[in-house]
Design a protein around this motif. Sequence first.
Motif, mmCIF file in Angstrom:
data_model
loop_
_atom_site.group_PDB
_atom_site.id
_atom_site.type_symbol
_atom_site.label_atom_id
_atom_site.label_comp_id
_atom_site.label_asym_id
_atom_site.label_seq_id
_atom_site.Cartn_x
_atom_site.Cartn_y
_atom_site.Cartn_z
ATOM 1 N N ALA A 13 0.843 -1.212 0.000
ATOM 2 C CA ALA A 13 0.000 0.000 0.000
ATOM 3 C C ALA A 13 0.872 1.253 0.000
ATOM 4 O O ALA A 13 0.585 2.217 -0.721
ATOM 5 N N GLU A 32 10.149 3.879 6.214
ATOM 6 C CA GLU A 32 9.912 2.466 6.550
ATOM 7 C C GLU A 32 10.784 2.110 7.742
ATOM 8 O O GLU A 32 11.978 2.374 7.743
ATOM 9 N N GLY A 45 1.640 -15.663 -0.145
ATOM 10 C CA GLY A 45 1.409 -16.808 -1.032
ATOM 11 C C GLY A 45 2.457 -17.885 -0.860
ATOM 12 O O GLY A 45 2.846 -18.522 -1.845
ATOM 13 N N ASN A 50 0.660 -14.191 -4.272
ATOM 14 C CA ASN A 50 -0.617 -14.168 -5.010
ATOM 15 C C ASN A 50 -1.077 -12.707 -5.008
ATOM 16 O O ASN A 50 -1.838 -12.288 -4.158
ATOM 17 N N VAL A 133 8.125 5.955 12.425
ATOM 18 C CA VAL A 133 7.326 7.126 12.795
ATOM 19 C C VAL A 133 6.620 6.826 14.108
ATOM 20 O O VAL A 133 6.028 5.762 14.276
ATOM 21 N N SER A 173 4.552 -4.838 10.642
ATOM 22 C CA SER A 173 3.188 -4.371 10.951
ATOM 23 C C SER A 173 2.794 -5.001 12.285
ATOM 24 O O SER A 173 2.258 -6.097 12.313
ATOM 25 N N GLU A 380 -3.962 -2.349 4.810
ATOM 26 C CA GLU A 380 -4.532 -3.136 5.900
ATOM 27 C C GLU A 380 -4.767 -2.340 7.181
ATOM 28 O O GLU A 380 -5.464 -2.804 8.084
ATOM 29 N N LEU A 393 -4.043 -8.224 -1.217
ATOM 30 C CA LEU A 393 -3.006 -7.388 -1.848
ATOM 31 C C LEU A 393 -3.649 -6.401 -2.822
ATOM 32 O O LEU A 393 -3.194 -5.266 -2.948
HETATM 33 C C1 LIG Z 1 1.881 -15.277 5.669
HETATM 34 C C2 LIG Z 1 1.060 -14.322 4.854
HETATM 35 C C3 LIG Z 1 0.732 -14.640 3.552
HETATM 36 C C4 LIG Z 1 -0.082 -13.766 2.804
HETATM 37 N N1 LIG Z 1 -0.350 -14.082 1.508
HETATM 38 C C5 LIG Z 1 -1.119 -13.244 0.766
HETATM 39 C C6 LIG Z 1 -1.340 -13.507 -0.613
HETATM 40 O O1 LIG Z 1 -0.772 -14.425 -1.200
HETATM 41 N N2 LIG Z 1 -2.176 -12.676 -1.279
HETATM 42 C C7 LIG Z 1 -2.791 -11.580 -0.687
HETATM 43 O O2 LIG Z 1 -3.552 -10.885 -1.341
HETATM 44 N N3 LIG Z 1 -2.510 -11.267 0.603
HETATM 45 C C8 LIG Z 1 -1.690 -12.053 1.329
HETATM 46 N N4 LIG Z 1 -1.389 -11.722 2.633
HETATM 47 C C9 LIG Z 1 -1.917 -10.441 3.174
HETATM 48 C C10 LIG Z 1 -1.070 -9.256 2.658
HETATM 49 O O3 LIG Z 1 0.286 -9.541 2.829
HETATM 50 C C11 LIG Z 1 -1.402 -7.956 3.400
HETATM 51 O O4 LIG Z 1 -2.789 -7.735 3.350
HETATM 52 C C12 LIG Z 1 -0.650 -6.777 2.776
HETATM 53 O O5 LIG Z 1 0.743 -6.960 2.915
HETATM 54 C C13 LIG Z 1 -1.057 -5.457 3.414
HETATM 55 O O6 LIG Z 1 -0.281 -4.446 2.827
HETATM 56 P P1 LIG Z 1 0.014 -3.069 3.580
HETATM 57 O O7 LIG Z 1 0.959 -2.330 2.721
HETATM 58 O O8 LIG Z 1 -1.261 -2.448 3.973
HETATM 59 O O9 LIG Z 1 0.703 -3.500 4.949
HETATM 60 P P2 LIG Z 1 2.094 -4.270 5.214
HETATM 61 O O10 LIG Z 1 2.455 -5.131 4.077
HETATM 62 O O11 LIG Z 1 1.932 -4.881 6.547
HETATM 63 O O12 LIG Z 1 3.154 -3.083 5.273
HETATM 64 C C14 LIG Z 1 3.149 -2.128 6.309
HETATM 65 C C15 LIG Z 1 4.562 -1.543 6.413
HETATM 66 O O13 LIG Z 1 4.541 -0.443 7.297
HETATM 67 C C16 LIG Z 1 5.725 -0.487 8.102
HETATM 68 N N5 LIG Z 1 5.462 0.265 9.333
HETATM 69 C C17 LIG Z 1 4.568 -0.040 10.301
HETATM 70 N N6 LIG Z 1 4.570 0.908 11.265
HETATM 71 C C18 LIG Z 1 5.492 1.822 10.903
HETATM 72 C C19 LIG Z 1 5.951 3.038 11.487
HETATM 73 N N7 LIG Z 1 5.443 3.495 12.634
HETATM 74 N N8 LIG Z 1 6.931 3.716 10.854
HETATM 75 C C20 LIG Z 1 7.459 3.278 9.674
HETATM 76 N N9 LIG Z 1 7.049 2.143 9.081
HETATM 77 C C21 LIG Z 1 6.075 1.425 9.670
HETATM 78 C C22 LIG Z 1 5.946 -1.964 8.327
HETATM 79 O O14 LIG Z 1 7.274 -2.230 8.707
HETATM 80 C C23 LIG Z 1 5.556 -2.536 6.974
HETATM 81 O O15 LIG Z 1 6.658 -2.635 6.111
HETATM 82 C C24 LIG Z 1 -0.570 -12.559 3.380
HETATM 83 C C25 LIG Z 1 -0.207 -12.234 4.696
HETATM 84 C C26 LIG Z 1 0.618 -13.106 5.428
HETATM 85 C C27 LIG Z 1 1.009 -12.719 6.823
#
Ligand SMILES: Cc1cc2nc3c(=O)[nH]c(=O)nc-3n(C[C@H](O)[C@H](O)[C@H](O)COP(=O)(O)OP(=O)(O)OC[C@H]3O[C@@H](n4cnc5c(N)ncnc54)[C@H](O)[C@@H]3O)c2cc1C
Length: 415
Positions: A13, A32, A45, A50, A133, A173, A380, A393
């Motif tokens: 995201a 980050e 995945g 995926n 942050v 996260s 998320e 994703l």
């Molecule tokens: C084992 C596993 C398998 C999965 N497989 C799939 C799949 O195959 N397909 C699918 O659609 N979804 C899958 N998911 C779900 C998917 O990974 C998440 O929904 C997605 O990564 C969410 O994206 P995001 O960018 O919102 O959050 P995240 O990917 O959690 O990224 C958030 C980022 O923010 C950073 N952060 C947090 N707080 C701070 C702060 N205060 N300061 C600076 N940085 C910060 C974190 O370090 C992190 O890098 C899976 C999840 C898991 C755990």
Amino acid sequence: MGNRVIVVGAGPAGIFSGIYAAKEGAEVLILEKNEEIGKKLRITGGGRCNFTNSGDVTDHRRATVHNSKFMIPALMHLSPQKTMDFFIERGLEIIIEEDGSVFPKTNKSQDVIRLLQKELMELKIPVSLNHEVEELMMEESRVAGVRLKDGRNLNADRVILTTGGASYPKTGSDGKSFLMIEKAGHSIVSLKPALTSFEIKDQWIRGYPGVSFGDVKVKIGKGKKAFQERGSLLITHYGISGPPIIKLSSRINERDFHQEELTLRIDFFPDKSNEEIRTWLINLEGSGRQLKTLLKEYWPIRFLEGFLEELKIDGQQPMNHLKKEDRNRLIEGFKQLPLSIKGLRPLRESMVTAGGVNVKEVNPGRLESKLIKNLYFAGEVLDVDAITGGYNLQIAFSTGALAGKSAGEGGDSHD
Ligand SMILES: Cc1cc2nc3c(=O)[nH]c(=O)nc-3n(C[C@H](O)[C@H](O)[C@H](O)COP(=O)(O)OP(=O)(O)OC[C@H]3O[C@@H](n4cnc5c(N)ncnc54)[C@H](O)[C@@H]3O)c2cc1C
């Protein structure tokens, strides 16, 4: 006048927020806290990533468990097809599985991350790693920047929070950002595990960890309120797991397991009716072989013994002596074995976090906070989640793209 946008978090995201804000001409900085981008993305995945589903926007809405209506503008802005095009145009070859799940052809999430890294570099978007942050800097009812853990303040015209949920905290996260968001004035819908396994009360079944079944139907509830899924099932030391269980978990995570008796029913022969099984058993009765000896051709013997004991059926009895009541109980056990659900595995082990920033406080068309000017949310961290199949994703990419575009083009929906 310049438009400096700070994106907090470099998951899918955050990366898409940065890309789409930069495309609008904003000066973007991504912060980050990890030493690398996309740490969670890497394990998605099973390492294959995926990254979306080839279904259309309606399919994606249907797969979204909480707040699917809120997702419409984001999914219209960056549809699953446009997401696939984004990756294909940048050289990623993809494969689409029967259920629409889309993966890189190499089956390596690292290739998706590498592509995103290259895009960030080409758009000259700086990513500050190891920068956590800790607080939002406010000026009256508007966000004015962020305060880092090391005490430094960074000014910004707009801030996009993409800090993820609270599952798999080692990926970064860890849910801490919800405290910062609450402190700024937003309400957080309570966090719940989603896409996870079931803990089962029935002790006997937990005695067979590792036993699996290739194709079963699992069902919770009755009539119109029933949820059911089909696929492979795995018995674990705490209960049961497998793709259909993981999908069902998102449908029941708001139940109070202490107050409510929830029963899961397993159909081990989803393609056979009760009558077909009855005829099959009757036909076998002529053989005179032991019930257990016969059935072990179909099922792991270890599990079979426990199963028959649970159903109070003597496995030693010869087929030609099988009592009608035993036959009926056996059919019942094959077609709807009841298991009592104790609860779900903890949030830290769940793939996705249900709950998060209350979407009633966020404008769905811009993903801007309705309470705090110039603050945006994507991914998320929002109270939006979906079943497995690439939909989560896609939520991250679509909300990231929309929040990035809205913050990048500036303007102010509050004025
Ligand atoms: C084992 C596993 C398998 C999965 N497989 C799939 C799949 O195959 N397909 C699918 O659609 N979804 C899958 N998911 C779900 C998917 O990974 C998440 O929904 C997605 O990564 C969410 O994206 P995001 O960018 O919102 O959050 P995240 O990917 O959690 O990224 C958030 C980022 O923010 C950073 N952060 C947090 N707080 C701070 C702060 N205060 N300061 C600076 N940085 C910060 C974190 O370090 C992190 O890098 C899976 C999840 C898991 C755990």
